[in-house]
Design an enzyme around this catalytic site. Structure first.
Site, PDB file in Angstrom:
ATOM      1  N   SER A  75     -15.414  29.403 -25.840  1.00  0.00           N
ATOM      2  CA  SER A  75     -14.805  30.682 -25.476  1.00  0.00           C
ATOM      3  C   SER A  75     -15.386  31.874 -26.241  1.00  0.00           C
ATOM      4  CB  SER A  75     -13.295  30.614 -25.693  1.00  0.00           C
ATOM      5  OG  SER A  75     -13.010  30.140 -26.986  1.00  0.00           O
ATOM      6  N   THR A 121     -10.550  33.445 -27.911  1.00  0.00           N
ATOM      7  CA  THR A 121     -11.150  34.568 -28.629  1.00  0.00           C
ATOM      8  C   THR A 121     -10.967  34.469 -30.133  1.00  0.00           C
ATOM      9  OG1 THR A 121     -10.466  35.957 -26.789  1.00  0.00           O
ATOM     10  CG2 THR A 121     -11.058  37.089 -28.830  1.00  0.00           C
ATOM     11  N   THR A 132     -15.591  37.384 -27.822  1.00  0.00           N
ATOM     12  CA  THR A 132     -15.166  36.411 -26.810  1.00  0.00           C
ATOM     13  C   THR A 132     -16.146  36.359 -25.644  1.00  0.00           C
ATOM     14  OG1 THR A 132     -13.269  35.762 -25.428  1.00  0.00           O
ATOM     15  CG2 THR A 132     -13.815  38.090 -25.464  1.00  0.00           C
ATOM     16  N   ARG A 181     -15.637  41.237 -14.914  1.00  0.00           N
ATOM     17  CA  ARG A 181     -14.325  41.325 -15.570  1.00  0.00           C
ATOM     18  C   ARG A 181     -14.500  41.546 -17.083  1.00  0.00           C
ATOM     19  NH1 ARG A 181     -11.536  38.482 -19.898  1.00  0.00           N
ATOM     20  NH2 ARG A 181      -9.312  38.554 -19.461  1.00  0.00           N
ATOM     21  N   THR A 194      -5.476  37.364 -29.097  1.00  0.00           N
ATOM     22  CA  THR A 194      -6.184  36.317 -28.377  1.00  0.00           C
ATOM     23  C   THR A 194      -5.325  35.933 -27.176  1.00  0.00           C
ATOM     24  OG1 THR A 194      -7.201  34.127 -28.594  1.00  0.00           O
ATOM     25  CG2 THR A 194      -5.143  34.468 -29.754  1.00  0.00           C
TER      26      THR A 194
HETATM   27  N1  GLY Z   1      -8.721  37.650 -24.906  1.00  0.00           N
HETATM   28  C1  GLY Z   1      -9.951  37.532 -24.327  1.00  0.00           C
HETATM   29  C2  GLY Z   1     -10.031  37.865 -22.911  1.00  0.00           C
HETATM   30  O1  GLY Z   1      -9.039  37.818 -22.208  1.00  0.00           O
HETATM   31  O2  GLY Z   1     -11.087  38.203 -22.449  1.00  0.00           O
END
Ligand code: GLY
Length: 322
Positions: free
Chosen positions: A81, A183, A201, A211, A234
């Site tokens: 991730s 993350t 991340t 996105r 996160t």
């Molecule tokens: N927290 C990381 C993301 O949603 O991209």
């Protein structure tokens, strides 16, 4: 069918409000007295926290420490991730988001960065070598290359296999506590009491192309205020973005709330986000005295912490029971 109300009533919220809340929360308070230097990170990130700690022990700055810490999972092919080895978007491309912030309110960020492993270091260059805060996509890549970063393939064979498996059904939904890791958000206070933070991340696995989540957005995935403290997030970025999670926590601390209560309140605010039962978010925070907090919406979130008494991995209390 269980309604959202009954889910909450039967869950941890009810128990916590009846008294186990303070017990549960006290479990994540420092065992010794709060202080600094210290390092606090999301999830089981011992190596990252130790790398940051080493920088602090050598007399390095909090900013150097958080960058060094975030670079650890960025380089780890087994971390699915963050950085190299991160799971790709639905088109099979690994795209990275990262942010870094110092105690003066300076910030740098990259979004939708492809082909550069250490997104957090590119974010730092944005902060220190451009008049801007955020660089995106092609421009971020161009800047990184100009700055001497190596362009490389970030999709590992195992991430490619996972993507091939995902394509069979192409179901697009967040995975709660993705492999119990997500993350990295990392916060540090150096020996002079100076605070800094970073997060990095590869975002939501198999996301739509383009996105961008909360992590590179100042105030959402990360916020630092040298006079108050710092917070990072996160989990599902869309939920954190809607609530400006990290900024909210720092502002609550500014008003006098401790880091633990501020994290809990920020998590409580997530309940009004649509489908709150179906996603995970976790927050960690530290105030300028070195008091720490950690809380998540659902069980499973952990916080890694290091200070002079050593490393601690803690199960963060959650607002919901499952
Ligand atoms: N927290 C990381 C993301 O949603 O991209």
């Amino acid at each position: 069918m269980q309604t959202r109300r009954s889910f909450l009533a039967s869950g941890v919220v009810a128990g916590l409000s009846a008294g186990s809340l303070s017990k549960s929360l006290s479990a994540v308070q420092p065992r010794g007295k709060a202080g600094f230097p210290c390092v606090l990170a999301t999830w089981k990130n011992r190596k990252a926290v130790e790398a940051a700690w080493e920088v602090l022990q050598m007399g390095g700055s909090a900013l150097d420490a958080v960058e060094a810490g975030a670079r650890v999972p960025e380089a780890d092919p087994d971390d699915s991730s963050v950085g190299y080895g991160g799971l790709p978007d639905r088109e099979g491309k690994v795209t990275l988001d990262a942010c870094i912030m110092d105690s003066q309110g300076n910030a740098g960020s990259v979004v939708f960065l492809e082909g550069i492993k250490h997104a957090v270091s590119v974010a730092r260059r944005v902060m220190e070598h451009t008049p801007h805060v955020i660089l995106a996509g092609e421009g971020a890549l161009q800047f990184a290359i100009q700055q001497g970063f190596k362009q490389e393939e970030l999709l590992t064979p195992s991430a490619r296999e996972a993507w091939e498996r995902w394509k069979v059904e192409s179901r697009y939904q967040p995975v709660i506590n993705q492999e119990r890791h997500d993350t990295i958000g990392i916060l540090a206070i150096d020996r002079d009491g100076v605070v800094a933070g970073a997060c990095s991340t590869s975002g939501l696995a198999f996301k739509m192309r383009g996105r961008v989540g909360d992590s590179p957005i100042v105030g959402a995935g990360l916020y630092v205020d040298g006079e108050v403290g710092a917070a990072t997030a996160t989990g599902l970025g869309e939920a954190v973005l809607k609530k400006m999670g990290a900024f909210s926590i720092v502002e609550m601390m500014r008003q006098g709330m401790g880091p633990q209560k501020a994290c809990l309140e920020a998590v409580r605010r997530l309940l009004s986000v649509r489908a709150a039962e179906a996603f995970q978010v976790g927050y960690v925070a530290v105030d300028r005295r070195g008091r720490t907090g950690a809380c998540s919406l659902r069980p499973g979130f952990q916080a890694s912490r290091m200070w002079t008494s050593g490393f601690e991995l803690q199960d963060a209390p959650s607002l919901l029971s499952r």
